[in-house]
Design an enzyme around this catalytic site. Sequence first.
Site, PDB file in Angstrom:
ATOM      1  N   THR A 135      -5.689  -1.943   6.900  1.00  0.00           N
ATOM      2  CA  THR A 135      -5.321  -3.143   6.137  1.00  0.00           C
ATOM      3  C   THR A 135      -6.578  -4.027   6.091  1.00  0.00           C
ATOM      4  OG1 THR A 135      -4.321  -4.153   8.107  1.00  0.00           O
ATOM      5  CG2 THR A 135      -2.858  -2.981   6.605  1.00  0.00           C
ATOM      6  N   ASN A 136      -6.596  -5.141   6.723  1.00  0.00           N
ATOM      7  CA  ASN A 136      -7.808  -5.976   6.673  1.00  0.00           C
ATOM      8  C   ASN A 136      -8.252  -6.379   8.068  1.00  0.00           C
ATOM      9  OD1 ASN A 136      -6.151  -6.824   3.968  1.00  0.00           O
ATOM     10  ND2 ASN A 136      -8.337  -6.631   3.601  1.00  0.00           N
ATOM     11  N   CYS A 188      -5.223  -6.219   1.416  1.00  0.00           N
ATOM     12  CA  CYS A 188      -5.210  -4.871   0.849  1.00  0.00           C
ATOM     13  C   CYS A 188      -4.631  -3.891   1.865  1.00  0.00           C
ATOM     14  CB  CYS A 188      -6.618  -4.415   0.504  1.00  0.00           C
ATOM     15  SG  CYS A 188      -7.452  -5.483  -0.660  1.00  0.00           S
ATOM     16  N   THR A 189      -4.147  -2.788   1.368  1.00  0.00           N
ATOM     17  CA  THR A 189      -3.749  -1.667   2.223  1.00  0.00           C
ATOM     18  C   THR A 189      -4.334  -0.411   1.611  1.00  0.00           C
ATOM     19  OG1 THR A 189      -1.635  -2.731   2.752  1.00  0.00           O
ATOM     20  CG2 THR A 189      -1.817  -0.376   3.200  1.00  0.00           C
ATOM     21  N   ARG A 245       0.549  -6.072   8.543  1.00  0.00           N
ATOM     22  CA  ARG A 245       1.021  -5.096   7.551  1.00  0.00           C
ATOM     23  C   ARG A 245       0.827  -3.671   8.071  1.00  0.00           C
ATOM     24  NH1 ARG A 245      -2.874  -6.053   3.842  1.00  0.00           N
ATOM     25  NH2 ARG A 245      -3.748  -7.652   5.185  1.00  0.00           N
TER      26      ARG A 245
END
Lengths: 117, 255
Positions: B179-180, B1-2, B193
Amino acid sequence: ESQLPPTGKCKNGAYPPESSRKVPKYVINLDLPPEQRWTKLVTENKQGLYNLLAAIRNLTNVIFHGKLFILIDKYMPLIVNTLPYPFGEEIAGIANATGIPMGEVALFNLFYEIFTV
Amino acid sequence: CTSVIVEDTSGVLYHARNLDFGLFLGWDFMNHTWLVTEALRPIVVELDYQRQGKTLFRGVNFVGYVGILTAMKPNLFSLTMDERFNLNGGFIGIIEWLLGDHSTTWMGFLTRQVMENATSYTVAQKMLATTKLLAPAYFILGGNKSGEACVITRDRGSNTDADIWTMADSGNEWFILETNYDHWKKPPFFDDRRTPAIKCLNQMGQKNASVSGLFNLLSTQPNLNKLTTYTALMQVNINKMETYLQYCSDPCWPW
């Protein structure tokens, strides 16, 4: 290489995307009893939910030969009974409205916790 | 995810996210897609949660999921959550729960309680930072006033360990991005990312901070990838929420 997007440039002009990519909208009435709040939404979209669970079932069958979902259907409802109000009741309502076993609806709702490993 | 929150030059906040899910859950070699991601996309919906006929909050959900992953309370705050991977993860929390320890809160249920009950950005932040969680998580919380944006990093099983990283702390002043991965560590080389997103944000600049700018950012690889199901765009001060399904055509990163 990781300093740049793989395309080498940042996207421009992507907004607005075509309207077909907009997602449908629904109202959830929190004044309804928890068992009834999700009925309209899940009834109208139950095929999508069936497809998702079928995809997961097919994936796990490769390793567990169908036994995993037998366990899920048998034991996950026990977790539902321990969830705080109104979540257990809402999950039971979704199971009732769609005909999907309660353990599988519970699995979907606990996916995040399972996949943080 | 972002997840990302930006503030424009007049102090308006915009909150957006890509929801990525389905890693290692069945790769389709013919179509170059993840099976579960493809099955999730058709069940993305925008929900208007109402009490007494009035909107209490709005969210983006997968049909059948009763928790909250993306939501906005008009004129007050917006919230997204990103998955935090950890060996001490939610699976252990589930086992503890099964063994009778019900002192923790399920992530999706906490976010729902926050959306239903929190009356301000500050109250929401406190609830997200101090409730004992069953699984680790990142909460990205935006308010309605200049500077009100933070990432709350949570461990499992404790209510005193929250790391609250604000937009002011981030060193970027006008944006905060998650992000994660923990913000104090470098992301791994195989899933960075963060660096490309920051590069695109800097290229966009604060003067172009907007819903469309964020959609461009989240439509850029690798923040857009084969796991991305949807992009949600939120602007709390005018109660604006837009959600679009996302597709990443080849060549595209698998995550």
